[in-house]
Design an enzyme around this catalytic site. Structure first.
Site, short mmCIF file in Angstrom:
data_model
loop_
_atom_site.label_atom_id
_atom_site.label_comp_id
_atom_site.label_asym_id
_atom_site.label_seq_id
_atom_site.Cartn_x
_atom_site.Cartn_y
_atom_site.Cartn_z
N GLN A 1 -37.59 -29.99 -52.76
CA GLN A 1 -37.88 -30.80 -51.58
C GLN A 1 -39.24 -31.48 -51.66
O GLN A 1 -39.51 -32.43 -50.93
CB GLN A 1 -37.83 -29.93 -50.31
CG GLN A 1 -36.43 -29.50 -49.91
CD GLN A 1 -35.57 -30.64 -49.40
OE1 GLN A 1 -36.06 -31.61 -48.84
NE2 GLN A 1 -34.28 -30.54 -49.62
N CYS B 1 -21.56 -22.95 -42.74
CA CYS B 1 -20.21 -22.44 -42.64
C CYS B 1 -19.92 -21.56 -43.86
O CYS B 1 -19.72 -22.06 -44.95
CB CYS B 1 -19.21 -23.58 -42.58
SG CYS B 1 -17.56 -23.00 -42.18
N GLY C 1 -30.90 -28.94 -59.55
CA GLY C 1 -31.97 -28.07 -59.04
C GLY C 1 -31.52 -26.61 -59.08
O GLY C 1 -32.30 -25.72 -59.41
N SER C 2 -30.26 -26.38 -58.77
CA SER C 2 -29.73 -25.01 -58.79
C SER C 2 -29.81 -24.41 -60.19
O SER C 2 -30.19 -23.25 -60.35
CB SER C 2 -28.28 -25.00 -58.31
OG SER C 2 -28.19 -25.46 -56.98
N SER D 1 -34.99 -31.87 -58.58
CA SER D 1 -33.65 -32.42 -58.64
C SER D 1 -33.67 -33.88 -58.21
O SER D 1 -34.20 -34.21 -57.14
CB SER D 1 -32.73 -31.60 -57.72
OG SER D 1 -31.44 -32.15 -57.71
N ALA D 2 -33.07 -34.76 -59.03
CA ALA D 2 -33.20 -36.20 -58.82
C ALA D 2 -32.59 -36.70 -57.51
O ALA D 2 -33.10 -37.63 -56.89
CB ALA D 2 -32.56 -36.95 -59.99
N HIS D 3 -31.48 -36.08 -57.06
CA HIS D 3 -30.77 -36.66 -55.92
C HIS D 3 -31.51 -36.47 -54.59
O HIS D 3 -31.11 -37.01 -53.57
CB HIS D 3 -29.32 -36.17 -55.85
CG HIS D 3 -29.12 -34.78 -55.31
ND1 HIS D 3 -28.77 -34.54 -54.00
CD2 HIS D 3 -29.20 -33.57 -55.90
CE1 HIS D 3 -28.63 -33.23 -53.83
NE2 HIS D 3 -28.88 -32.62 -54.96
N THR E 1 -24.97 -31.96 -74.79
CA THR E 1 -25.32 -33.36 -75.02
C THR E 1 -26.00 -33.93 -73.77
O THR E 1 -25.51 -33.75 -72.66
CB THR E 1 -24.06 -34.17 -75.37
OG1 THR E 1 -23.50 -33.62 -76.56
CG2 THR E 1 -24.38 -35.64 -75.59
N ASN F 1 -36.40 -26.58 -47.28
CA ASN F 1 -35.43 -27.65 -47.08
C ASN F 1 -34.95 -27.75 -45.64
O ASN F 1 -34.48 -28.80 -45.22
CB ASN F 1 -34.24 -27.46 -48.01
CG ASN F 1 -33.72 -26.04 -48.05
OD1 ASN F 1 -34.48 -25.11 -48.34
ND2 ASN F 1 -32.47 -25.85 -47.75
C1 LIG Z 1 -31.14 -29.30 -52.78
C2 LIG Z 1 -31.96 -28.09 -53.11
C3 LIG Z 1 -31.67 -27.28 -54.21
C4 LIG Z 1 -30.45 -27.50 -55.07
O1 LIG Z 1 -30.55 -28.64 -55.86
P1 LIG Z 1 -29.17 -29.24 -56.46
O2 LIG Z 1 -29.61 -30.28 -57.41
O3 LIG Z 1 -28.42 -29.79 -55.29
O4 LIG Z 1 -28.47 -28.10 -57.13
C5 LIG Z 1 -32.50 -26.22 -54.48
N1 LIG Z 1 -33.58 -25.96 -53.71
C6 LIG Z 1 -33.90 -26.72 -52.65
C7 LIG Z 1 -35.11 -26.40 -51.86
C8 LIG Z 1 -33.10 -27.81 -52.31
O5 LIG Z 1 -33.41 -28.54 -51.25
#
Ligand SMILES: *Cc1c(COP(=O)(O)O)cnc(C)c1O
Length: 392
Positions: free
Chosen positions: A180, A326, A72-73, A200-202, A238, A152
């Site tokens: 999100q 932190c 996502g970043s 972002s998939a995770h 790739t 988020n």
């Molecule tokens: C988690 C998150 C990201 C970053 O996604 P990653 O795949 O962890 O780099 C960006 N924006 C929001 C709003 C998120 O919650």
């Protein structure tokens, strides 16, 4: 109850069994490079294109508009830098909000050092951007509006369709960080007038390290990653075939029964909020009460340190997150909580519990029971709380 109670799904989610199963063959027997001409390679190519189809379907987009990235970043970086560099001759002004994820905020700060001008919009006490302020911020030099779909930390959902309309009327590219929102909110990119969208998939039970940037057909942006001809020469490297397959499967599952899933999830969320508010005093809900993600609960407890709260929850095998980050060894209150008007103490006393479809009412009751005891114990140690109780 001995198993871990996981309520930090806004940070990351476990990979679903079906997703893992779909991925596994692509590590071992189906290891071909999608760019290779022999059948082992074309098998991988077919799998990547199937996943692209699954993503397109979930967003109401066309296959050609879906580009795989590594997170996502990365998608946020690419969208913002890609438009900024591409439209540099048209203008140097970018509009965003004060409550964006750091992937957006720090990219904007980086561009400021390179001569771009950035407006950071305020939000109200619920975390919603003001559309009038947005309109008034637009200049002749504005080339990009980037506003997140849903926050988020506090879960507030923005008026994306209205923002898209304003961008369109002013011929400005509109990007939304929907990391999100995907899998939690109904999304149709055409209906919402979105030009660029990050996911972002995770965050929806897919693997970590794989993302997507949706790029509306006709929107031109510079490459972020230069190299080979993958992703129609827009994003080199790739293909991460197994993760792409996992993302495709995960987005299909996450958006498949959204309405039904959200009904259950938001009922669980409201139950958790209701129980906390009724059993604990000096508590405040952060974020919009209704325009919020179905799994997000964020509350501030007066006279308490969020970090201590987290540690004590962890001792009870409960995972949540606090309103502090932190940075360089010190605890900084969240920029989001400060932007909605909390003072530093209140921001430090906040707790985010983000739910998924795997949480249960039984878990909610267990967490609330523990929370009541922990908050009480921590407050016993607060001289300020003792004083206020004495005055009551
Ligand atoms: C988690 C998150 C990201 C970053 O996604 P990653 O795949 O962890 O780099 C960006 N924006 C929001 C709003 C998120 O919650």
């Amino acid at each position: 109850m001995s198993k871990y109670i996981y309520m930090d799904n806004a940070a990351t989610t476990p990979v679903k069994e079906e997703v893992l199963e779909a991925m596994l063959p692509y590590f071992t027997e189906k290891y071909g490079n999608p760019s290779s001409v022999y059948s082992l390679g074309s098998e991988s190519k077919v799998a990547v294109e199937k996943a692209r189809e699954q993503v397109a379907k979930a967003l109401g987009a066309d296959k050609k508009e879906i580009f795989f990235t590594a997170s996502g970043s990365e998608s946020d970086n690419w969208a913002i830098k890609g438009i900024a560099y591409n439209r540099r001759n048209k203008g140097n002004h970018i509009i965003t909000s004060k409550i964006e994820h750091h992937a957006v905020l720090n990219t904007c700060k980086y561009l400021e050092k390179q001569g771009f001008e950035v407006t950071y919009l305020n939000v109200d006490s619920d975390g919603v951007v003001d559309l009038e302020e947005l309109k008034n911020s637009i200049k002749d030099t504005t080339i990009l509006i980037t506003i997140m779909f849903a926050n988020n930390e506090i879960g507030t959902i923005q008026p994306i369709k209205e923002i898209g309309q304003i961008a369109k009327e002013n011929d400005i590219v509109f990007h939304t960080d929907a990391v999100q929102a995907v899998g939690s909110v109904e999304i149709d990119v055409k209906d919402l007038n979105v030009d660029l969208l990050s996911l972002s998939a995770h965050k929806f039970h897919g693997p970590k390290g794989i993302g997507v940037l949706y790029v509306r057909q006709g929107v031109r942006l510079d490459n972020l990653i230069h190299g080979g001809g993958q992703e129609r020469s827009k994003r080199a490297g790739t293909e991460n075939v197994a993760s792409i397959v996992g993302l495709g499967k995960a987005i299909e599952l996450a958006t498949g029964n959204l309405e039904e899933k959200n009904k259950k999830l938001s009922a669980l969320r409201d139950s958790l909020i209701e129980k906390i508010e009724s059993k604990i005093d000096y508590v405040k809900l952060n974020g919009h009460r209704t325009k919020r993600l179905p799994g997000n609960v964020n509350v501030s407890f007066q006279f308490i340190e969020g970090e201590s709260l987290l540690l004590m929850l962890d001792m009870n095998k409960i995972a949540g997150s606090s309103g502090s980050a932190c940075t360089s060894g010190a605890l900084d209150p969240s920029h989001v909580l400060l932007a909605i008007g909390l003072d530093h103490e209140t921001a430090h006393g906040s707790l985010r519990l983000s739910l998924s479809e795997f949480n249960t009412e039984e878990e909610i009751d267990f967490v609330v029971e523990k929370l009541v005891g922990i908050v009480d114990r921590l407050r016993q140690m607060s001289p300020l709380y003792e004083k206020i109780k004495g005055e009551k």
